[in-house]
Design a protein around this motif. Structure first.
Motif, short mmCIF file in Angstrom:
data_model
loop_
_atom_site.label_atom_id
_atom_site.label_comp_id
_atom_site.label_asym_id
_atom_site.label_seq_id
_atom_site.Cartn_x
_atom_site.Cartn_y
_atom_site.Cartn_z
N THR A 115 2.70 8.83 -1.42
CA THR A 115 2.29 10.20 -1.71
C THR A 115 2.03 10.99 -0.43
OG1 THR A 115 0.01 9.43 -1.97
CG2 THR A 115 1.33 9.67 -3.97
N TYR A 143 3.02 1.86 -2.25
CA TYR A 143 3.20 2.20 -3.66
C TYR A 143 1.90 2.56 -4.36
CZ TYR A 143 7.65 0.11 -2.54
OH TYR A 143 8.85 -0.16 -1.94
N ALA A 144 0.79 2.06 -3.86
CA ALA A 144 -0.51 2.40 -4.46
C ALA A 144 -1.62 1.99 -3.50
CB ALA A 144 -0.69 1.67 -5.79
N THR A 145 -2.62 2.83 -3.40
CA THR A 145 -3.80 2.48 -2.59
C THR A 145 -4.57 1.38 -3.30
OG1 THR A 145 -3.98 4.69 -1.63
CG2 THR A 145 -5.98 3.34 -1.67
N THR A 200 0.82 -1.21 0.00
CA THR A 200 0.00 0.00 0.00
C THR A 200 0.85 1.26 0.00
OG1 THR A 200 -0.18 -0.16 2.42
CG2 THR A 200 -1.96 -1.12 1.10
N GLU A 238 -5.98 11.99 -0.41
CA GLU A 238 -5.25 10.71 -0.41
C GLU A 238 -5.57 9.89 0.84
OE1 GLU A 238 -3.16 13.46 -3.12
OE2 GLU A 238 -3.95 13.62 -1.09
N PRO A 252 0.32 5.47 2.06
CA PRO A 252 0.89 5.64 0.73
C PRO A 252 2.09 6.58 0.71
CG PRO A 252 -1.50 5.84 0.67
CD PRO A 252 -1.11 5.82 2.11
#
Length: 277
Positions: free
Chosen positions: A71, A43-45, A41, A84, A69
């Motif tokens: 981000t 790297y990406a949701t 998670t 996010e 994440p």
């Protein structure tokens, strides 16, 4: 009183005697360990239906520690992250009680404690939070340590140590160890729990004996925490993680030898091909 143990992932080529479909890999892993780090998670949701599959594959007593994440923690450094965070919290909601903690792993350059305080105070109170810091000041400067502990204490958040002292106890002996040397943080070991639910990340070596020798201080500490009524979670890493699943169970067994009333882990579900004889 319960000790959760696990690894950095729930699938590894060396863990499967026969290929398993994706929908069965977590189920198989959860018969070996009762917790897992949710590193993907970062790297990406994930999509919500993916998380629903994770919940279906695990018993209610299984625990996920889900990393926020990239981000949120690294790109935006905890500021301007409402969209996010809302998307992430909605995605992991199907885990229910299986979501042991939200894991805030901060970059080695991060020292913005007001931003961390804002994040922690803005999260729903139903979520337990664990924070991993890597800036040297939080290990060497007593004023910085005290300030961070104060921020965490206000919302009942835990401080996650990543113990890499065994990894850096000697020169690397393999390509996998060289890669770990280059990527893992080199910080002092920290063994202080702030809450009822401490979370430990321990990194060993290729050599099993050196890995086991390096975790002995944690066997002592975790055993003491259990006797105090705490419920720790310990994640075991090695450079290639090929033996991490077995080592996590071994750690649990060593602690249980000290604390016999601790419930044993169940026997793993076999994944070898079935035969007639």
């Amino acid at each position: 009183m319960r000790l959760h143990v696990g690894c950095a992932m729930w699938q590894h080529p060396d863990w499967q005697e026969r290929p398993l479909p994706p929908a069965e890999r977590l189920r198989s892993y959860s018969s070996w360990c009762n917790a897992v780090e949710g590193n993907t998670t970062f790297y990406a949701t994930p999509q919500r239906r993916t998380v629903e599959s994770w919940a279906r594959q695990t018993d209610p007593g299984f625990r996920f520690v889900m990393k926020l994440p990239r981000t949120v923690t690294h790109d935006r450094r905890l500021t301007g992250i409402d969209d996010e965070m809302n998307a992430f919290l909605e995605a992991v909601e199907p885990l229910g009680r299986r979501l042991h903690a939200l894991w805030v792993q901060l970059p080695g350059s991060f020292t913005d404690l007001p931003a961390l305080a804002d994040l922690l105070e803005g999260l729903p109170v139903r979520h337990r939070v664990a924070v991993e810091v890597r800036h040297p000041a939080f290990f060497e400067n007593q004023r910085a340590i005290t300030q961070l502990e104060s921020v965490l204490a206000k919302t009942g958040a835990e401080w996650v140590p990543f113990d890499t002292t065994a990894l850096f106890s000697g020169p690397p002996q393999s390509t996998a160890e060289q890669e770990a040397y280059a990527k893992k943080p080199r910080v002092p070991r920290r063994m202080r729990a702030l809450t009822e639910f401490p979370i430990i990340r321990y990194h060993g070596r290729d050599d099993v004996d050196r890995t086991v020798a390096g975790w002995q201080p944690w066997v002592d500490t975790v055993s003491a925490w259990l006797r105090e009524g705490r419920s720790p979670t310990v994640f075991v890493h090695t450079p290639d993680n090929a033996k991490a699943r077995t080592l996590a169970r071994r750690f649990h067994g060593e602690v249980r030898a000290r604390v016999p009333e601790l419930e044993p882990l169940p026997d793993p579900v076999p994944t070898d091909p079935m035969t007639l004889f």
